[in-house]
Design a protein around this motif. Structure first.
Motif, PDB file in Angstrom:
ATOM      1  N   MET A  64       0.826  -1.200   0.000  1.00 44.12           N
ATOM      2  CA  MET A  64       0.000   0.000   0.000  1.00 44.12           C
ATOM      3  C   MET A  64       0.866   1.258   0.000  1.00 44.12           C
ATOM      4  SD  MET A  64      -3.489   1.065   1.950  1.00 44.12           S
ATOM      5  CE  MET A  64      -2.999   0.987   3.630  1.00 44.12           C
ATOM      6  N   GLY A  65       2.064   1.178   0.569  1.00 42.77           N
ATOM      7  CA  GLY A  65       2.989   2.307   0.501  1.00 42.77           C
ATOM      8  C   GLY A  65       3.346   2.643  -0.947  1.00 42.77           C
ATOM      9  N   GLY A  66       3.393   1.641  -1.811  1.00 44.61           N
ATOM     10  CA  GLY A  66       3.620   1.876  -3.239  1.00 44.61           C
ATOM     11  C   GLY A  66       2.448   2.586  -3.897  1.00 44.61           C
ATOM     12  N   TYR A  67       1.262   2.275  -3.437  1.00 42.14           N
ATOM     13  CA  TYR A  67       0.040   2.953  -3.909  1.00 42.14           C
ATOM     14  C   TYR A  67       0.127   4.436  -3.580  1.00 42.14           C
ATOM     15  CZ  TYR A  67      -5.081   3.382  -4.565  1.00 42.14           C
ATOM     16  OH  TYR A  67      -6.340   3.717  -4.985  1.00 42.14           O
ATOM     17  N   TYR A  68       0.493   4.737  -2.324  1.00 34.49           N
ATOM     18  CA  TYR A  68       0.662   6.133  -1.920  1.00 34.49           C
ATOM     19  C   TYR A  68       1.793   6.803  -2.700  1.00 34.49           C
ATOM     20  CZ  TYR A  68      -2.134   5.090   2.313  1.00 34.49           C
ATOM     21  OH  TYR A  68      -3.114   4.724   3.203  1.00 34.49           O
ATOM     22  N   ALA A  69       2.913   6.103  -2.842  1.00 39.65           N
ATOM     23  CA  ALA A  69       4.070   6.676  -3.540  1.00 39.65           C
ATOM     24  C   ALA A  69       3.712   7.067  -4.968  1.00 39.65           C
ATOM     25  CB  ALA A  69       5.235   5.685  -3.522  1.00 39.65           C
ATOM     26  N   THR A  70       2.917   6.249  -5.630  1.00 36.37           N
ATOM     27  CA  THR A  70       2.502   6.557  -6.999  1.00 36.37           C
ATOM     28  C   THR A  70       1.688   7.840  -7.037  1.00 36.37           C
ATOM     29  OG1 THR A  70       2.519   4.208  -7.571  1.00 36.37           O
ATOM     30  CG2 THR A  70       1.231   5.671  -9.000  1.00 36.37           C
ATOM     31  N   TRP A  71       0.764   7.999  -6.112  1.00 41.75           N
ATOM     32  CA  TRP A  71      -0.062   9.200  -6.064  1.00 41.75           C
ATOM     33  C   TRP A  71       0.809  10.445  -5.913  1.00 41.75           C
ATOM     34  CZ3 TRP A  71      -1.385  13.183  -2.685  1.00 41.75           C
ATOM     35  CH2 TRP A  71      -2.556  13.884  -2.989  1.00 41.75           C
ATOM     36  N   PHE A  72       1.792  10.389  -5.003  1.00 41.69           N
ATOM     37  CA  PHE A  72       2.684  11.536  -4.801  1.00 41.69           C
ATOM     38  C   PHE A  72       3.608  11.761  -5.987  1.00 41.69           C
ATOM     39  CE2 PHE A  72       1.431  11.056  -0.359  1.00 41.69           C
ATOM     40  CZ  PHE A  72       1.297  12.386   0.020  1.00 41.69           C
ATOM     41  N   CYS A  73       4.112  10.698  -6.553  1.00 39.73           N
ATOM     42  CA  CYS A  73       5.045  10.812  -7.679  1.00 39.73           C
ATOM     43  C   CYS A  73       4.388  11.516  -8.871  1.00 39.73           C
ATOM     44  CB  CYS A  73       5.532   9.412  -8.062  1.00 39.73           C
ATOM     45  SG  CYS A  73       7.053   9.398  -9.008  1.00 39.73           S
ATOM     46  N   GLU A  74       3.133  11.249  -9.077  1.00 39.63           N
ATOM     47  CA  GLU A  74       2.411  11.860 -10.193  1.00 39.63           C
ATOM     48  C   GLU A  74       2.013  13.311  -9.921  1.00 39.63           C
ATOM     49  OE1 GLU A  74       1.953  10.618 -13.296  1.00 39.63           O
ATOM     50  OE2 GLU A  74       3.210   8.941 -12.631  1.00 39.63           O
ATOM     51  N   ARG A  75       2.064  13.749  -8.689  1.00 42.69           N
ATOM     52  CA  ARG A  75       1.616  15.101  -8.341  1.00 42.69           C
ATOM     53  C   ARG A  75       2.732  16.063  -7.944  1.00 42.69           C
ATOM     54  NH1 ARG A  75      -2.179  11.827  -8.192  1.00 42.69           N
ATOM     55  NH2 ARG A  75      -4.361  12.379  -8.461  1.00 42.69           N
ATOM     56  N   TYR A  76       3.877  15.546  -7.581  1.00 47.02           N
ATOM     57  CA  TYR A  76       4.975  16.392  -7.110  1.00 47.02           C
ATOM     58  C   TYR A  76       6.172  16.241  -8.041  1.00 47.02           C
ATOM     59  CZ  TYR A  76       2.678  17.048  -2.551  1.00 47.02           C
ATOM     60  OH  TYR A  76       1.809  17.387  -1.543  1.00 47.02           O
ATOM     61  N   ASP A  77       6.643  17.353  -8.574  1.00 44.45           N
ATOM     62  CA  ASP A  77       7.792  17.321  -9.486  1.00 44.45           C
ATOM     63  C   ASP A  77       9.057  16.815  -8.808  1.00 44.45           C
ATOM     64  OD1 ASP A  77       6.259  18.304 -11.579  1.00 44.45           O
ATOM     65  OD2 ASP A  77       6.809  20.397 -11.186  1.00 44.45           O
ATOM     66  N   THR A  78       9.176  17.012  -7.519  1.00 45.37           N
ATOM     67  CA  THR A  78      10.410  16.687  -6.796  1.00 45.37           C
ATOM     68  C   THR A  78      10.385  15.298  -6.161  1.00 45.37           C
ATOM     69  OG1 THR A  78       9.561  17.743  -4.808  1.00 45.37           O
ATOM     70  CG2 THR A  78      10.887  19.121  -6.303  1.00 45.37           C
ATOM     71  N   VAL A  79       9.422  14.479  -6.539  1.00 46.14           N
ATOM     72  CA  VAL A  79       9.291  13.144  -5.940  1.00 46.14           C
ATOM     73  C   VAL A  79       9.553  12.060  -6.985  1.00 46.14           C
ATOM     74  CG1 VAL A  79       7.668  11.511  -4.873  1.00 46.14           C
ATOM     75  CG2 VAL A  79       7.696  13.900  -4.148  1.00 46.14           C
ATOM     76  N   ARG A  80      10.386  11.096  -6.587  1.00 45.98           N
ATOM     77  CA  ARG A  80      10.641   9.866  -7.352  1.00 45.98           C
ATOM     78  C   ARG A  80      10.097   8.719  -6.513  1.00 45.98           C
ATOM     79  NH1 ARG A  80      14.106   9.433 -11.053  1.00 45.98           N
ATOM     80  NH2 ARG A  80      15.235  11.175 -11.878  1.00 45.98           N
ATOM     81  N   ALA A  81      10.044   7.528  -7.109  1.00 43.21           N
ATOM     82  CA  ALA A  81       9.528   6.398  -6.332  1.00 43.21           C
ATOM     83  C   ALA A  81      10.220   5.097  -6.699  1.00 43.21           C
ATOM     84  CB  ALA A  81       8.029   6.250  -6.545  1.00 43.21           C
ATOM     85  N   VAL A  82      10.434   4.286  -5.688  1.00 43.85           N
ATOM     86  CA  VAL A  82      10.828   2.891  -5.847  1.00 43.85           C
ATOM     87  C   VAL A  82       9.690   2.092  -5.236  1.00 43.85           C
ATOM     88  CG1 VAL A  82      12.483   1.088  -5.281  1.00 43.85           C
ATOM     89  CG2 VAL A  82      13.289   3.429  -5.705  1.00 43.85           C
ATOM     90  N   LEU A  83       9.072   1.247  -6.035  1.00 45.20           N
ATOM     91  CA  LEU A  83       7.883   0.524  -5.624  1.00 45.20           C
ATOM     92  C   LEU A  83       8.234  -0.942  -5.417  1.00 45.20           C
ATOM     93  CD1 LEU A  83       5.663   2.131  -8.380  1.00 45.20           C
ATOM     94  CD2 LEU A  83       5.948   2.917  -6.019  1.00 45.20           C
ATOM     95  N   VAL A  84       7.957  -1.445  -4.223  1.00 36.08           N
ATOM     96  CA  VAL A  84       8.320  -2.820  -3.856  1.00 36.08           C
ATOM     97  C   VAL A  84       7.032  -3.631  -3.692  1.00 36.08           C
ATOM     98  CG1 VAL A  84       9.588  -4.259  -2.220  1.00 36.08           C
ATOM     99  CG2 VAL A  84      10.337  -1.899  -2.643  1.00 36.08           C
ATOM    100  N   ASN A  85       6.808  -4.569  -4.619  1.00 34.58           N
ATOM    101  CA  ASN A  85       5.560  -5.346  -4.620  1.00 34.58           C
ATOM    102  C   ASN A  85       4.371  -4.423  -4.335  1.00 34.58           C
ATOM    103  OD1 ASN A  85       6.711  -7.855  -5.254  1.00 34.58           O
ATOM    104  ND2 ASN A  85       7.070  -8.356  -3.122  1.00 34.58           N
ATOM    105  N   PRO A  86       4.183  -3.386  -5.182  1.00 39.26           N
ATOM    106  CA  PRO A  86       3.153  -2.386  -4.885  1.00 39.26           C
ATOM    107  C   PRO A  86       1.742  -2.877  -5.171  1.00 39.26           C
ATOM    108  CG  PRO A  86       4.078  -1.946  -7.031  1.00 39.26           C
ATOM    109  CD  PRO A  86       4.883  -3.086  -6.433  1.00 39.26           C
ATOM    110  N   ALA A  87       0.807  -2.305  -4.438  1.00 36.75           N
ATOM    111  CA  ALA A  87      -0.610  -2.550  -4.685  1.00 36.75           C
ATOM    112  C   ALA A  87      -1.088  -1.615  -5.789  1.00 36.75           C
ATOM    113  CB  ALA A  87      -1.400  -2.306  -3.409  1.00 36.75           C
TER     114      ALA A  87
END
Length: 186
Positions: A64-87
């Motif tokens: 679920m942390g990957g779910y959140y990370a995706t939401w932030f990554c798509e909305r914030y220019d300064t955010v990257r994401a590494v998704l581990v077995n994401p939902a």
């Protein structure tokens, strides 16, 4: 800064959180591992408060942390994401949990999963990841909780690490810590 976002009912005491925090500390990298609230809107507020420092951030999101990370990554220019077995498509998956008591893995705290949780997750759904260069996807085919193929399809076009076997906790996570840090330092 690297920020670890744990999955549903997990905590900063998970093995991945500890490994990442220790690795970052040993290499002089700022790392935050917050205890996320179980309500999605509250977890998002917590993450937003960490991102307010204005710097570049890499969110390492598990499940679920990957779910959140995706939401932030798509909305914030300064955010990257590494998704581990994401939902992915999480609201529909968790609708069967409505009315059931949930217990946090590393504490005695419990809560009732409600329709409010599902609605808040639905509001965070990203229909399609668009900023593909900002992501790394890490999945293991032996994930017993989530079907890795959904994430591979959903994140088509991003850098992907797909390993045979393993499980939802991502066996051998520590092998990928240098890759995570390198992605954060881009």
């Amino acid at each position: 800064m690297i920020i670890y976002l744990h999955g549903l009912n997990s905590s900063p005491l998970s093995s991945k959180a500890i490994l990442l925090a220790e690795y970052c500390a040993a290499h002089g990298i700022d790392c935050a591992v917050p205890q996320l609230r179980h309500r999605p809107s509250q977890a998002v507020a917590q993450i937003k408060s960490i991102l307010q420092d204005g710097g570049n951030h890499t969110l390492v999101g598990s499940s679920m942390g990957g779910y959140y990370a995706t939401w932030f990554c798509e909305r914030y220019d300064t955010v990257r994401a590494v998704l581990v077995n994401p939902a992915v498509r999480l609201a529909d998956k968790l609708s069967d949990y409505v009315g059931k008591e949930q217990k946090l893995y590393h504490s005695d705290e419990s809560y009732q999963f409600t329709n409010v949780h599902v609605q808040e997750l639905r509001e965070l759904e990203v229909m399609r990841a668009a900023q593909l260069e900002k992501y790394i996807l890490m999945v293991q085919t032996g994930d017993e909780v989530l079907d890795h193929r959904e994430a591979v399809t959903y994140y088509a076009g991003v850098q992907q690490i797909v390993e045979d076997g393993g499980n939802h906790s991502f066996v051998g996570f520590e092998r990928h810590l240098p890759t995570i840090v390198a992605h954060a330092q881009k």
